[in-house]
Design a protein around this motif. Structure first.
Motif, PDB file in Angstrom:
ATOM      1  N   ALA A 137       6.372  70.634  41.681  1.00 38.95           N
ATOM      2  CA  ALA A 137       7.324  69.796  42.406  1.00 38.95           C
ATOM      3  C   ALA A 137       7.446  68.440  41.707  1.00 38.95           C
ATOM      4  CB  ALA A 137       6.848  69.589  43.846  1.00 38.95           C
ATOM      5  N   PRO A 138       8.670  67.983  41.397  1.00 37.81           N
ATOM      6  CA  PRO A 138       8.845  66.766  40.619  1.00 37.81           C
ATOM      7  C   PRO A 138       8.489  65.519  41.423  1.00 37.81           C
ATOM      8  CG  PRO A 138      10.852  68.145  40.686  1.00 37.81           C
ATOM      9  CD  PRO A 138       9.938  68.605  41.766  1.00 37.81           C
ATOM     10  N   THR A 139       9.248  65.217  42.437  1.00 39.90           N
ATOM     11  CA  THR A 139       8.962  64.067  43.295  1.00 39.90           C
ATOM     12  C   THR A 139       9.291  64.438  44.735  1.00 39.90           C
ATOM     13  OG1 THR A 139      11.160  63.284  42.733  1.00 39.90           O
ATOM     14  CG2 THR A 139       9.329  62.227  41.598  1.00 39.90           C
ATOM     15  N   ARG A 140      10.442  65.114  44.905  1.00 40.66           N
ATOM     16  CA  ARG A 140      10.909  65.512  46.232  1.00 40.66           C
ATOM     17  C   ARG A 140      11.346  66.966  46.162  1.00 40.66           C
ATOM     18  NH1 ARG A 140       8.795  63.582  48.850  1.00 40.66           N
ATOM     19  NH2 ARG A 140       8.648  61.514  49.759  1.00 40.66           N
ATOM     20  N   PHE A 141      11.749  67.476  47.286  1.00 39.27           N
ATOM     21  CA  PHE A 141      12.277  68.827  47.280  1.00 39.27           C
ATOM     22  C   PHE A 141      13.619  68.846  46.577  1.00 39.27           C
ATOM     23  CE2 PHE A 141       9.354  68.826  50.920  1.00 39.27           C
ATOM     24  CZ  PHE A 141       8.547  69.873  50.512  1.00 39.27           C
ATOM     25  N   TYR A 178      17.565  75.333  41.005  1.00 40.26           N
ATOM     26  CA  TYR A 178      18.324  75.265  39.752  1.00 40.26           C
ATOM     27  C   TYR A 178      18.253  73.881  39.120  1.00 40.26           C
ATOM     28  CZ  TYR A 178      22.284  72.784  41.890  1.00 40.26           C
ATOM     29  OH  TYR A 178      23.071  71.861  42.500  1.00 40.26           O
ATOM     30  N   VAL A 179      18.070  72.834  39.945  1.00 33.79           N
ATOM     31  CA  VAL A 179      17.901  71.492  39.399  1.00 33.79           C
ATOM     32  C   VAL A 179      16.560  71.397  38.682  1.00 33.79           C
ATOM     33  CG1 VAL A 179      17.667  69.046  39.962  1.00 33.79           C
ATOM     34  CG2 VAL A 179      19.377  70.448  41.147  1.00 33.79           C
ATOM     35  N   GLN A 180      15.538  71.987  39.269  1.00 33.56           N
ATOM     36  CA  GLN A 180      14.232  71.993  38.621  1.00 33.56           C
ATOM     37  C   GLN A 180      14.287  72.759  37.306  1.00 33.56           C
ATOM     38  OE1 GLN A 180      10.985  73.087  41.339  1.00 33.56           O
ATOM     39  NE2 GLN A 180      12.368  72.678  43.047  1.00 33.56           N
ATOM     40  N   VAL A 181      14.976  73.888  37.331  1.00 35.65           N
ATOM     41  CA  VAL A 181      15.123  74.670  36.105  1.00 35.65           C
ATOM     42  C   VAL A 181      15.845  73.845  35.047  1.00 35.65           C
ATOM     43  CG1 VAL A 181      16.283  76.660  35.081  1.00 35.65           C
ATOM     44  CG2 VAL A 181      15.087  76.898  37.268  1.00 35.65           C
ATOM     45  N   LYS A 182      16.910  73.184  35.470  1.00 39.05           N
ATOM     46  CA  LYS A 182      17.689  72.371  34.535  1.00 39.05           C
ATOM     47  C   LYS A 182      16.821  71.284  33.924  1.00 39.05           C
ATOM     48  CE  LYS A 182      21.562  69.157  34.707  1.00 39.05           C
ATOM     49  NZ  LYS A 182      22.496  68.493  35.661  1.00 39.05           N
ATOM     50  N   GLU A 183      16.050  70.607  34.749  1.00 38.13           N
ATOM     51  CA  GLU A 183      15.219  69.528  34.227  1.00 38.13           C
ATOM     52  C   GLU A 183      14.132  70.062  33.302  1.00 38.13           C
ATOM     53  OE1 GLU A 183      14.028  67.347  37.675  1.00 38.13           O
ATOM     54  OE2 GLU A 183      15.934  66.262  37.777  1.00 38.13           O
ATOM     55  N   HIS A 184      13.636  71.218  33.625  1.00 31.45           N
ATOM     56  CA  HIS A 184      12.639  71.844  32.767  1.00 31.45           C
ATOM     57  C   HIS A 184      13.232  72.133  31.386  1.00 31.45           C
ATOM     58  CE1 HIS A 184       9.098  74.478  32.015  1.00 31.45           C
ATOM     59  NE2 HIS A 184       9.966  75.139  31.263  1.00 31.45           N
ATOM     60  N   LEU A 185      14.414  72.738  31.384  1.00 34.75           N
ATOM     61  CA  LEU A 185      15.060  73.072  30.111  1.00 34.75           C
ATOM     62  C   LEU A 185      15.409  71.804  29.335  1.00 34.75           C
ATOM     63  CD1 LEU A 185      17.443  75.932  31.344  1.00 34.75           C
ATOM     64  CD2 LEU A 185      15.208  76.150  30.249  1.00 34.75           C
ATOM     65  N   LEU A 186      15.900  70.799  30.075  1.00 36.67           N
ATOM     66  CA  LEU A 186      16.277  69.539  29.450  1.00 36.67           C
ATOM     67  C   LEU A 186      15.075  68.906  28.767  1.00 36.67           C
ATOM     68  CD1 LEU A 186      19.010  68.388  29.344  1.00 36.67           C
ATOM     69  CD2 LEU A 186      18.580  67.109  31.440  1.00 36.67           C
ATOM     70  N   THR A 187      13.934  68.944  29.460  1.00 37.59           N
ATOM     71  CA  THR A 187      12.716  68.374  28.900  1.00 37.59           C
ATOM     72  C   THR A 187      12.354  69.056  27.587  1.00 37.59           C
ATOM     73  OG1 THR A 187      11.916  67.909  31.119  1.00 37.59           O
ATOM     74  CG2 THR A 187      10.293  67.887  29.353  1.00 37.59           C
TER      75      THR A 187
END
Lengths: 242, 242
Positions: free
Chosen positions: A6-10, A14-23
């Motif tokens: 979990a990044p900071t909040r729920f 797909y947003v988590q996936v996107k941020e993972h790929l972006l990273t």
DNA sequence: AAGTGGTCTAGACCACGAG
DNA sequence: TCGTGGTCTAGACCACTTG
């Protein structure tokens, strides 16, 4: 079945996936131009459904972080000549045609940043900058006088990379792994001074466009500050508002 | 199970759905601000799945044709003061803040179009235009001298609508059912002339931005041609490139 | 509580590109 | 022919708004 810590909040999956790929892309795990795993492979690896990966990639496609080619796969965006040109170079003639610009570098210097540069580029204490001065020509006529300022920390030893390419953004990406995807521009009208007269070959007092551009890397940091003084006798700044 | 007559070629279903919905909006079947049927109702009515309607509406949301509000429904976009202002009015001070502009109309005239206007607005033979001249001020200082040209066929009897609202696009939408969603701008630097001197209160020869804007309605037709001459002493033209 | 859009899944078939 | 992304469906559950 969440696939990420979990990044900071729920956040939507797909947003988590996107941020993972972006990273991964930002960190250079996948380089510009390289092929990503297929949607199904990513879905399996991350423990989500293919549709969720698709939605993440859809947004990244809209933001031009990746490019999809049907039947081939999904690729990390590359700053090709055309892309960088048509995306950020807004000068064109009355028909909307922009001849390929050529550049003549006047000087490349390392120096202390001005206070304005420190704040706009968010420079750290004591960080030096490289200042590039060049003239860009269209159809052999000088049209733009450009001051480019970047941090030496982000782009070390840029002076050694000469001859500098016409589109600096391909250099930033190819040599330093910095992808420019977003920029803010700030345009005013100014009168030509002595310097403009000699380098742009216009009379003193001619009205010019002065464009301040702050360019951001893929992770949202401001990495380049650029001032362009443009003669608009034969070309105009063209943009679409949507 | 296709829900629409085939347009010209094989198109994805969601594109056909999108065009169908767009047509209804353009024709005024659903007016700006009104609530669309729910996704499930539209899906049932058109004989497609809810996911397909969703994809069509997703694209229309991205294009700002509609606005979605969770728990309430999907609405046809409205040109509110803020929207029209922040979308198409690009002048702001160094902090990025744009005080609400006020407008003083100098003249409203019907006349024959120039050849340039005929071609840019795609006017038919013999079609007249309305020409509005006004000065826009920010914080009580005149900043923009604006020439607005529209077809009398699209906007009949616009002179009778005075006092004209500050943001003409709300008038276009509210009184004539024309929604402006896209515009192309063309910017050059010019020197102030006699006219600019008296109306913008700047010395002759001052460098000004001259912006030519061609604005398009929701169905893609060019409907307004506008020339703005802007003093950039206190404000600048600001835009984000993505 | 009911209805809306928002997310997520699983599976099917199609169109394209490369071998 | 195979693997890719592109489209379409059907159904589930969640979050938000309103009454």
């Amino acid at each position: 079945m969440p696939a990420d810590q979990a990044p900071t909040r729920f956040q939507p999956l797909y947003v988590q996936v996107k941020e993972h790929l972006l990273t991964r892309i930002v960190e250079g795990y996948w380089l510009p131009g390289s092929l990503l795993p297929s949607e199904n492979q990513l879905a399996a690896e991350l423990g989500v459904s293919q549709g969720t990966v698709r939605k993440a990639l859809d947004e990244m496609t809209a933001e031009k972080v990746v490019v999809r080619r049907q039947g081939r796969g999904t690729f990390v965006s590359e700053h090709t000549q055309e892309q960088a040109l048509f995306h950020f170079f807004r000068l064109a003639d009355t028909e909307g045609i922009s001849p390929a610009p050529s550049s003549q570098v006047i000087s490349v210097k390392e120096r202390e940043p001005t206070p304005g540069e420190v704040s706009k580029l968010q420079l750290k204490e004591g960080e030096a900058v490289t200042h590039i001065l060049r003239v860009r020509s269209l159809a052999d006529h000088p049209v733009v006088l450009e001051d480019v300022v970047v941090s030496c920390a982000d782009f070390p030893d840029i002076a050694a990379k000469q001859p500098l390419p016409n589109t600096l953004y391909t250099l930033y990406q190819g040599q330093y792994g910095v992808s420019i995807l977003k920029a803010k521009e700030n345009i005013v009208a100014v009168a030509a001074d002595e310097n403009d007269k000699s380098l742009l070959q216009v009379p003193i007092g001619t009205a010019l466009l002065r464009i301040e551009r702050l360019a951001f890397s893929i992770d949202g940091r401001p990495v380049e500050l650029r001032y362009s003084r443009c003669s608009t006798n034969h070309y105009s700044y063209q943009i679409e508002l949507t």
